[in-house]
Structure formats: C-alpha cells, structure tokens
Design a protein around this motif. Sequence first.
Motif, mmCIF file in Angstrom:
data_model
loop_
_atom_site.group_PDB
_atom_site.id
_atom_site.type_symbol
_atom_site.label_atom_id
_atom_site.label_comp_id
_atom_site.label_asym_id
_atom_site.label_seq_id
_atom_site.Cartn_x
_atom_site.Cartn_y
_atom_site.Cartn_z
ATOM 1 N N PRO A 27 11.499 7.222 8.241
ATOM 2 C CA PRO A 27 10.883 7.083 6.918
ATOM 3 C C PRO A 27 10.002 7.615 6.891
ATOM 4 C CG PRO A 27 10.899 5.365 9.016
ATOM 5 C CD PRO A 27 12.420 6.279 9.033
ATOM 6 N N LYS A 28 8.673 7.132 6.235
ATOM 7 C CA LYS A 28 7.948 8.179 6.187
ATOM 8 C C LYS A 28 6.175 7.505 7.628
ATOM 9 C CE LYS A 28 8.779 11.253 2.942
ATOM 10 N NZ LYS A 28 10.362 11.544 3.707
ATOM 11 N N ARG A 29 5.765 8.532 8.618
ATOM 12 C CA ARG A 29 4.829 8.410 8.755
ATOM 13 C C ARG A 29 3.533 7.481 8.213
ATOM 14 N NH1 ARG A 29 3.145 10.883 14.345
ATOM 15 N NH2 ARG A 29 2.500 9.133 13.867
ATOM 16 N N GLY A 30 2.576 6.506 8.560
ATOM 17 C CA GLY A 30 1.836 6.048 8.373
ATOM 18 C C GLY A 30 0.599 6.736 7.676
ATOM 19 N N LEU A 31 -0.129 6.691 6.997
ATOM 20 C CA LEU A 31 -1.652 7.685 6.751
ATOM 21 C C LEU A 31 -2.815 7.052 7.563
ATOM 22 C CD1 LEU A 31 -1.395 7.724 2.876
ATOM 23 C CD2 LEU A 31 -0.508 9.464 3.955
ATOM 24 N N SER A 32 -3.425 8.470 8.104
ATOM 25 C CA SER A 32 -4.826 7.580 8.267
ATOM 26 C C SER A 32 -5.632 6.936 7.749
ATOM 27 C CB SER A 32 -4.982 8.588 9.439
ATOM 28 O OG SER A 32 -5.484 9.880 8.305
ATOM 29 N N ALA A 33 -6.833 6.822 8.180
ATOM 30 C CA ALA A 33 -7.979 5.762 7.840
ATOM 31 C C ALA A 33 -8.343 7.203 6.596
ATOM 32 C CB ALA A 33 -8.575 4.970 7.987
ATOM 33 N N TYR A 34 -8.548 8.479 7.363
ATOM 34 C CA TYR A 34 -9.341 8.959 6.846
ATOM 35 C C TYR A 34 -8.560 9.713 5.361
ATOM 36 C CZ TYR A 34 -10.821 14.068 5.205
ATOM 37 O OH TYR A 34 -11.156 14.799 4.406
ATOM 38 N N LYS A 79 -6.557 -0.275 5.907
ATOM 39 C CA LYS A 79 -5.657 0.129 5.229
ATOM 40 C C LYS A 79 -4.116 0.769 6.636
ATOM 41 C CE LYS A 79 -7.284 0.835 0.686
ATOM 42 N NZ LYS A 79 -7.802 0.709 -0.439
ATOM 43 N N ALA A 80 -5.469 1.995 7.076
ATOM 44 C CA ALA A 80 -4.438 2.331 8.196
ATOM 45 C C ALA A 80 -3.639 1.724 9.214
ATOM 46 C CB ALA A 80 -5.162 3.699 8.819
ATOM 47 N N ALA A 81 -4.068 0.605 9.298
ATOM 48 C CA ALA A 81 -3.427 -0.491 10.389
ATOM 49 C C ALA A 81 -2.628 -0.741 9.730
ATOM 50 C CB ALA A 81 -4.694 -1.418 11.056
ATOM 51 N N ALA A 82 -2.386 -1.424 8.771
ATOM 52 C CA ALA A 82 -1.490 -2.021 8.332
ATOM 53 C C ALA A 82 0.046 -1.314 8.023
ATOM 54 C CB ALA A 82 -1.688 -2.711 6.614
ATOM 55 N N ASP A 83 -0.311 0.441 7.886
ATOM 56 C CA ASP A 83 0.699 1.195 7.075
ATOM 57 C C ASP A 83 1.132 1.934 7.951
ATOM 58 O OD1 ASP A 83 1.801 2.845 4.814
ATOM 59 O OD2 ASP A 83 0.592 4.544 6.187
ATOM 60 N N LYS A 84 0.122 1.803 9.284
ATOM 61 C CA LYS A 84 0.613 1.818 10.648
ATOM 62 C C LYS A 84 1.879 0.651 11.343
ATOM 63 C CE LYS A 84 0.030 3.226 15.428
ATOM 64 N NZ LYS A 84 -1.015 3.012 16.447
ATOM 65 N N LYS A 85 1.654 -0.296 10.630
ATOM 66 C CA LYS A 85 2.578 -1.703 11.587
ATOM 67 C C LYS A 85 3.668 -1.434 10.926
ATOM 68 C CE LYS A 85 0.024 -5.098 12.372
ATOM 69 N NZ LYS A 85 -1.013 -6.469 12.000
ATOM 70 N N ARG A 86 3.307 -0.801 8.950
ATOM 71 C CA ARG A 86 4.549 -0.450 8.604
ATOM 72 C C ARG A 86 4.917 0.410 8.736
ATOM 73 N NH1 ARG A 86 6.200 3.241 6.078
ATOM 74 N NH2 ARG A 86 4.482 4.284 5.879
ATOM 75 N N TYR A 87 5.132 1.092 9.146
ATOM 76 C CA TYR A 87 5.642 2.504 9.928
ATOM 77 C C TYR A 87 6.394 1.824 11.038
ATOM 78 C CZ TYR A 87 6.722 7.058 12.197
ATOM 79 O OH TYR A 87 7.507 8.030 12.876
ATOM 80 N N GLU A 88 6.173 0.983 11.493
ATOM 81 C CA GLU A 88 7.088 1.411 12.596
ATOM 82 C C GLU A 88 7.505 -0.096 12.572
ATOM 83 O OE1 GLU A 88 6.195 2.164 16.187
ATOM 84 O OE2 GLU A 88 4.573 3.365 15.498
#
Length: 106
Positions: A27-34, A79-88
């Motif tokens: 899986p690809k890492r989650g994107l940061s807020a920036y 958005k970054a928090a949601a993407d981090k959850k997706r990545y985890e």
Amino acid sequence: MPKEKSTRSGKGKATKTEKKKKDPNAPKRGLSAYMFFANEQRDKVREDNPGIKFGEVGKMLGEKWKALSEKQRAPYDSKAAADKKRYEQDKIDYANNAEEEEEESE
C-alpha cells in the motif's frame, strides 16, 4: 596541548549491502496535509504565474502554506488524517494477505 591529528580520513571501505526490493503491491503511504494543499493549489499557482520554473512553484506553495491559519488548514488536516487511517487499514490487510499466501504456499 593541541590535539594530535589523525591520519585516518574517516572514510573506510564500506561493504555493499543489497537494497531490499520494494513490493509494488504494497500500500502507498498516506499524504500529508501539505501535500493535499499543494495538489489542490499547484494548477492555480501555475495559472497565476505563467512561465514559472518548477522550483519556484514549490517555493510559492510553501509560502502560501505557511501563511494559512489553523482554521484554513483544518480541511487538509482532516483529509490527511483520513488518508492515514486508510493507509493503516491497507497495511493491516496487506500483512494479513501476505501471511495467508505464505501459509498456502507451504
């Protein structure tokens, strides 16, 4: 007394180790807020500044990001928090699938 100068340059011969190949199915890492902000604003910056160099786009995006208040950054943080959850979750699923495949191959 002055310290004695060492004759070693500090650069010894390093043994080469092979780099572990990255699994393309991982899986690809989650994107940061920036990064969410930059992806959204990049085209606008290019429109406003035609002929701008690649490095200059990054500088302008960085300046705009620094100028944002916490309230303006909130949507990108969520958005970054949601993407981090997706990545985890993807990482857990990937690990479980890898274990199952390993058991089946035995």
